[in-house]
Design a protein around this motif. Sequence first.
Motif, short mmCIF file in Angstrom:
data_model
loop_
_atom_site.label_atom_id
_atom_site.label_comp_id
_atom_site.label_asym_id
_atom_site.label_seq_id
_atom_site.Cartn_x
_atom_site.Cartn_y
_atom_site.Cartn_z
N ASN A 16 2.74 -42.19 14.75
CA ASN A 16 2.62 -41.29 13.60
C ASN A 16 3.15 -39.88 13.90
OD1 ASN A 16 1.10 -42.65 11.22
ND2 ASN A 16 0.05 -43.37 13.06
N GLY A 17 3.84 -39.72 15.03
CA GLY A 17 4.49 -38.45 15.32
C GLY A 17 3.55 -37.36 15.79
N ARG A 270 16.10 -29.69 17.29
CA ARG A 270 15.51 -30.99 17.59
C ARG A 270 14.02 -30.86 18.01
NH1 ARG A 270 19.36 -35.21 18.56
NH2 ARG A 270 17.50 -36.49 18.98
N ILE A 271 13.29 -30.02 17.29
CA ILE A 271 11.88 -29.79 17.59
C ILE A 271 11.07 -31.04 17.26
CG2 ILE A 271 9.84 -28.44 16.99
CD1 ILE A 271 11.89 -26.93 18.66
N GLN A 272 10.16 -31.41 18.15
CA GLN A 272 9.36 -32.60 17.95
C GLN A 272 8.34 -32.41 16.83
OE1 GLN A 272 8.31 -34.61 21.81
NE2 GLN A 272 9.21 -32.76 22.69
N THR A 273 7.96 -33.51 16.19
CA THR A 273 7.12 -33.46 15.01
C THR A 273 5.80 -32.74 15.27
OG1 THR A 273 8.07 -35.48 14.11
CG2 THR A 273 5.91 -34.85 13.29
N ARG A 274 5.12 -33.06 16.37
CA ARG A 274 3.82 -32.44 16.64
C ARG A 274 3.94 -30.92 16.67
NH1 ARG A 274 0.26 -29.66 18.04
NH2 ARG A 274 -1.79 -30.20 18.92
N CYS A 275 5.09 -30.39 17.09
CA CYS A 275 5.28 -28.94 17.14
C CYS A 275 5.32 -28.34 15.73
CB CYS A 275 6.57 -28.60 17.87
SG CYS A 275 6.62 -29.20 19.57
N LYS A 276 5.87 -29.08 14.79
CA LYS A 276 5.94 -28.58 13.42
C LYS A 276 4.57 -28.54 12.75
CE LYS A 276 10.59 -30.49 13.07
NZ LYS A 276 11.46 -31.54 12.47
N LEU A 277 3.63 -29.26 13.36
CA LEU A 277 2.26 -29.30 12.85
C LEU A 277 1.31 -28.52 13.74
CD1 LEU A 277 2.20 -33.14 12.21
CD2 LEU A 277 2.60 -31.38 10.50
N GLU A 365 -1.36 -40.78 3.66
CA GLU A 365 -2.23 -41.72 4.37
C GLU A 365 -1.87 -41.85 5.84
OE1 GLU A 365 -1.89 -45.20 1.82
OE2 GLU A 365 -3.65 -44.54 0.69
N ARG A 366 -1.53 -40.69 6.41
CA ARG A 366 -1.24 -40.59 7.84
C ARG A 366 -2.40 -39.90 8.55
NH1 ARG A 366 3.95 -41.47 9.97
NH2 ARG A 366 5.23 -42.53 8.41
N ARG A 393 8.31 -36.43 3.68
CA ARG A 393 8.90 -36.78 4.98
C ARG A 393 8.10 -37.89 5.67
NH1 ARG A 393 10.04 -31.22 4.77
NH2 ARG A 393 8.07 -30.62 5.76
N ALA A 394 6.78 -37.80 5.54
CA ALA A 394 5.95 -38.83 6.15
C ALA A 394 6.18 -40.19 5.48
CB ALA A 394 4.48 -38.44 6.07
N ARG A 395 6.22 -40.21 4.17
CA ARG A 395 6.43 -41.48 3.45
C ARG A 395 7.82 -42.05 3.70
NH1 ARG A 395 2.32 -42.85 0.28
NH2 ARG A 395 0.89 -41.24 -0.53
N ALA A 396 8.78 -41.16 3.97
CA ALA A 396 10.15 -41.60 4.25
C ALA A 396 10.34 -42.05 5.69
CB ALA A 396 11.13 -40.49 3.91
N GLY A 397 9.28 -41.93 6.50
CA GLY A 397 9.36 -42.35 7.89
C GLY A 397 9.98 -41.34 8.82
#
Length: 406
Positions: A16-17, A270-277, A365-366, A393-397
């Motif tokens: 789930n990133g 190319r920042i990783q997803t967890r960093c954006k959150l 639902e993530r 973005r989450a729903r689009a994978g």
Amino acid sequence: MTKAYQATSVRAVVENGLCIGCGLCEALAPERWVMRMTAQGRLRPAPRVKEDPQADAPILAACPGVVAEAEARGASSDPIWGSYMQMHEAWAGDPDLRFKAATGGALTALGVHLLSSGKAAFILHCGADPAQPMRSRWVISETPEAVRANAGSRYGPTDTLAGLEVALARGQPFAIIAKPCDAGAVKARAKSDSRLDALLVALLVMVCGGASDLGKSEAVLRELALTEDDVTLFRYRGYGNPGPTRIEARDGRCFEKTYNEMWADEAGWRIQTRCKLCPDAIGEAADVAAADIWPDANPQGEDEGFNGVITRTPAGQALVDAAIAAGDLVKGQVHNPRDYDHFQPHQVRKKHAIASRLRGLTSAERPVFAHKGLRIEELDAKDIKEEQGAEARARAGRFDDEVPNP
């Protein structure tokens, strides 16, 4: 309304990133997990045996993809910048270290001070992998010279906490230099491992703009018509402030890019997803956080090297004071939180946006991480565009990630 929930397995964190590749999985359960590089250029835990979420409960209790907390331990507090003791400019007292290390070398100088004063027996941090210089690996430095040799920012995947159990098993006082999310994991782990309170003398971090995956560096090599096997040196920062990115090849060729040439195009980070959150890119779980302090986060050419230093705890303040008294660190002008708004405006924007982004993931639902003490609700900008964007973005994978093979 969909209810927020947390991931209940290491696999769910990764897929789930929410994984940042800190290495805690490998440290706590090396018989079950090993850190591997994915095809996307991210360090992720790979299962050695059949996965067992129940056995992985100690990992999940401290995983940055499951929990993020900070405790107010400073004398002052700010809605954006959190709890702190002092904020001020600083740099390494050794001119050579100041020049070679990232920014002003404050974190390296503190590591050197801890070893030379005998307050720590070693430092757990990261450095370039000699066999693959574009990549990083966790290292244990037992001498000031070893700390100096590993100075400089590493803009890519780092799994420093994969060395945590090795460090603790030594039974000696030590310090950690790592990312803010790593510090949060260490503090969470300390709740169930008393050795950390007994042995960890300092937790030091950089204020983080986000960890890029290896794809950013690979893109630079493609631009230069090099392969990773050609590279003998890949230095991301240092040798000036901000210093050039320097790449040296086996055939003797050398290439340099200025900081702005390397990082001006944010779309290519190319920042990783967890960093954006990330709810704590400013090191609220650490003892000391060091920051770049360029106006509006943009360097205007090279300078001598100046860090912003935020002491978060009485122990962090005592360490900085001792390093200054010993001449290992030099103190410059005093700062306040509004100065840091100016130095790091992206951190202000992120603090206000996190609640909306997490709601977007929940609507999709993530799983999201639990959080406490980071003022996420208080700073909620209720930005519907951020929320809808995260959900889309989450729903689009686009947040999806993969668990690598061992």
